[in-house]
Design a protein around this motif. Sequence first.
Motif, short mmCIF file in Angstrom:
data_model
loop_
_atom_site.label_atom_id
_atom_site.label_comp_id
_atom_site.label_asym_id
_atom_site.label_seq_id
_atom_site.Cartn_x
_atom_site.Cartn_y
_atom_site.Cartn_z
N SER A 41 0.76 -1.11 0.06
CA SER A 41 -0.04 -0.07 -0.08
C SER A 41 0.79 1.17 0.12
CB SER A 41 -0.73 0.04 1.15
OG SER A 41 -1.75 1.09 1.19
N ARG A 42 0.38 2.32 -0.54
CA ARG A 42 1.15 3.43 -0.79
C ARG A 42 0.34 4.66 -0.54
NH1 ARG A 42 3.09 5.67 -6.49
NH2 ARG A 42 3.47 7.50 -5.19
N ARG A 82 -3.72 12.44 -2.22
CA ARG A 82 -4.81 11.91 -3.00
C ARG A 82 -6.02 11.29 -2.27
NH1 ARG A 82 -1.17 12.74 -6.53
NH2 ARG A 82 -1.18 11.83 -8.71
N LEU A 83 -6.98 12.37 -1.68
CA LEU A 83 -8.18 11.67 -0.89
C LEU A 83 -9.26 11.58 -1.99
CD1 LEU A 83 -8.08 13.17 2.44
CD2 LEU A 83 -7.34 10.86 1.83
N PHE A 84 -10.30 10.99 -1.71
CA PHE A 84 -11.23 11.01 -2.72
C PHE A 84 -12.38 12.04 -2.39
CE2 PHE A 84 -10.27 6.45 -1.99
CZ PHE A 84 -9.15 6.24 -3.25
N GLU A 113 -15.37 7.23 4.84
CA GLU A 113 -15.51 6.55 3.61
C GLU A 113 -14.17 6.26 2.93
OE1 GLU A 113 -19.94 7.16 1.84
OE2 GLU A 113 -18.87 9.23 2.11
N MET A 128 -12.31 3.59 4.59
CA MET A 128 -13.13 2.40 4.33
C MET A 128 -12.69 1.84 2.79
SD MET A 128 -16.97 3.16 5.96
CE MET A 128 -17.84 1.54 5.50
N VAL A 129 -12.39 2.63 2.03
CA VAL A 129 -12.02 2.14 0.69
C VAL A 129 -10.53 1.34 0.83
CG1 VAL A 129 -11.21 2.58 -1.65
CG2 VAL A 129 -13.07 4.30 -0.73
N HIS A 175 -10.63 -2.26 0.83
CA HIS A 175 -11.24 -2.81 -0.35
C HIS A 175 -10.34 -4.15 -0.77
CE1 HIS A 175 -13.17 -2.60 -4.37
NE2 HIS A 175 -12.13 -3.34 -4.87
N VAL A 176 -9.21 -4.42 -0.60
CA VAL A 176 -8.29 -5.55 -0.88
C VAL A 176 -8.60 -6.60 0.09
CG1 VAL A 176 -6.50 -4.09 -2.18
CG2 VAL A 176 -6.33 -4.65 0.34
N ILE A 208 -15.83 -3.62 8.04
CA ILE A 208 -14.86 -2.46 7.25
C ILE A 208 -14.99 -1.43 8.06
CG2 ILE A 208 -14.94 -1.17 5.12
CD1 ILE A 208 -15.83 -3.65 3.70
N ARG A 233 -6.04 5.32 5.72
CA ARG A 233 -6.58 4.52 4.53
C ARG A 233 -5.50 3.44 4.17
NH1 ARG A 233 -7.45 8.15 -0.85
NH2 ARG A 233 -5.35 7.79 -0.83
N SER A 234 -4.40 3.74 4.06
CA SER A 234 -3.60 2.68 3.90
C SER A 234 -3.45 1.57 4.78
CB SER A 234 -2.15 3.31 3.51
OG SER A 234 -1.82 3.55 2.07
#
Lengths: 254, 356
Positions: free
Chosen positions: A81-82, A88-90, A97, A100-101, A104-105, A128, A164-165
């Motif tokens: 993960s990086r 770079r957020l969504f 949220e 939570m992405v 995903h993996v 999650i 996130r990572s």
Amino acid sequence: MTLLEARSISKRFGGLQAVKDVSFSVAQGSIKAVIGPNGAGKTTLFNLLSGFIAPDSGEVLLRGMPVQDLPSHAIATRGLSRTFQHIRLFGGMSALENVMVGRHVRSRAGFMAGMLNLAWTRAEERDIRDRALDSMEFLGIGQLAHANASSLSYGQQRAVELARSLTSEPEILLLDEPAAGLNMRETADLAVLITKIRDRGITVLIVEHDMSLVMNISDEVVVLSYGEKIADNKPLAVQKDPQVVRVYLGEDEC
Amino acid sequence: MFQRFRHITALAAAIAAVQLLTAATGKEFFLTQLTMAGYYTLVIIGLCLLMGYAGQISLGHAGFFAIGGYTSAVLTTVDLSAWKAAPAISLLAKSGILTGRADLYGGQILTVHPWAAFLCALCITIVVAFLIGVPVLKLKGHYLAMATLGFGTIIYSVVLATSRFGAADGISSVPAFPLLPGLAVTGGSSQRVANYYFAWLLVTVGMLLLINLIHSRVGRALRSIHGAEDAAGAMGVDAARYKLNTFILSAVYAAVAGVFLTHYNGGIGPSEASIMKSVRYVAIVAVGGMGSLWGTLIMSAVLNFLSLRGYFGTFDDAVFGSILIAVMLFSPEGVLKLDIRSLVGRWIRTDRKAGA
């Protein structure tokens, strides 16, 4: 044991040899840093390791498996993960949220399961959410869970990106200039945090322009200059390396 | 979670209220257009998922609607009784896939059963959407818009140039679609109320599935692709696969609507495949708030109803064209990215400035 290994990887952009014949390895459970002056090819090296760009030649091995030809999402699935130098957020999603992405993996609900909202899908969704909140608590940003990600301050956004990572429970975490834009106190906090992440069993590879962060916490340091590796050693030895002093410290205008 | 069901319940209540209102005011004939508006809404909410959540545009969705409608229309009207003796045909007839019925002139004909035709239409749609989607979804922005426009044009031309599809006349005398004993999708006035409820039941179920989807892991992945595709990749989201699956899913919504509306109308014509239809769908998603399923549903029901009742007269297509222009003007990021709340917010801010 070697977790991640680069074997003489090279990348050329037109007339610029961004990375030239670089080899190094990252031992499992260690913190390794890649340093070098601006333009030394650090971010390119990161993009090569994480599958964002493919090398012109050479190999990247993750747990001994060649991954240099895989797309970034496939490498992420294999436990790498990086974070990004430019966060770079969504946008349009809450901080929670976004985090939570990261899971995903390690989750599997697909289109059908999502549409039908089955019992196991709901259980997975709760899991999650819980793990995402755990990561945010771990980084001390639990109170930001429901804030809109793009409304957060720079430092908070960095923390969300890191959470996130972490939520993906990676084998190895690549941090691209995590101290950029932080003040000295925040940088010191970050150093403590990175060692805590390592103590969770996550191997860490940091790209950093700022030497003060990495010298204290890294087990080993790779020094790049104009795309070439000029040193790969313990922090103290690197600091004394005459070539490093000349190309890096000697010309540091900070 | 509970909010989800509140909204769906409100939708169901609104559907029933509209029916009761038409009954109370003696305007039952409105139900015909409301039923048709329901099927168009099904296409449009599917497109809303693709545009608003996956961030991909399609100017070819009328093509998928037409693939569904025409497949069903052809299979349920082509008479196979001349080949009745052939072993394959008789086997299909025995298994119930083919069914005999009387045609308009009282003769006995053998055609594909509507349910079998429906499944065929879905399969063809999925295959076509896959084959178009794989190359086309590598494109972004205007390039994707133009490529899907090209796809829509191809379908329109094929439909218009093929005599089997009735060329400019389209296909008529499509039979009723049997749902349950005593209930069929047909334009007959005795089944008008039932058909209104069936069309909007499909919309309600379609809506529930989409709302579940956008609140799931897949929905988050889609929004993450929309937000920052490279970061989504770094989190393990296979953007290409998610875009393709969404494209296929929205194509299936369009095809299902195409099949049932064709049986409801008893036929289909080439205008259903026309570019103006695709533009209309995009315009409604845009004006519905791009990425707001509920806004899109409401705008779709209202605008389609008005259009089908003929309120826009000969300016019908012009109205939808104007809507699209207006949306583009007020949305600096163009049709691909519109947040209706920020739009409203901008007006409010401008007003305040003007007041001060």
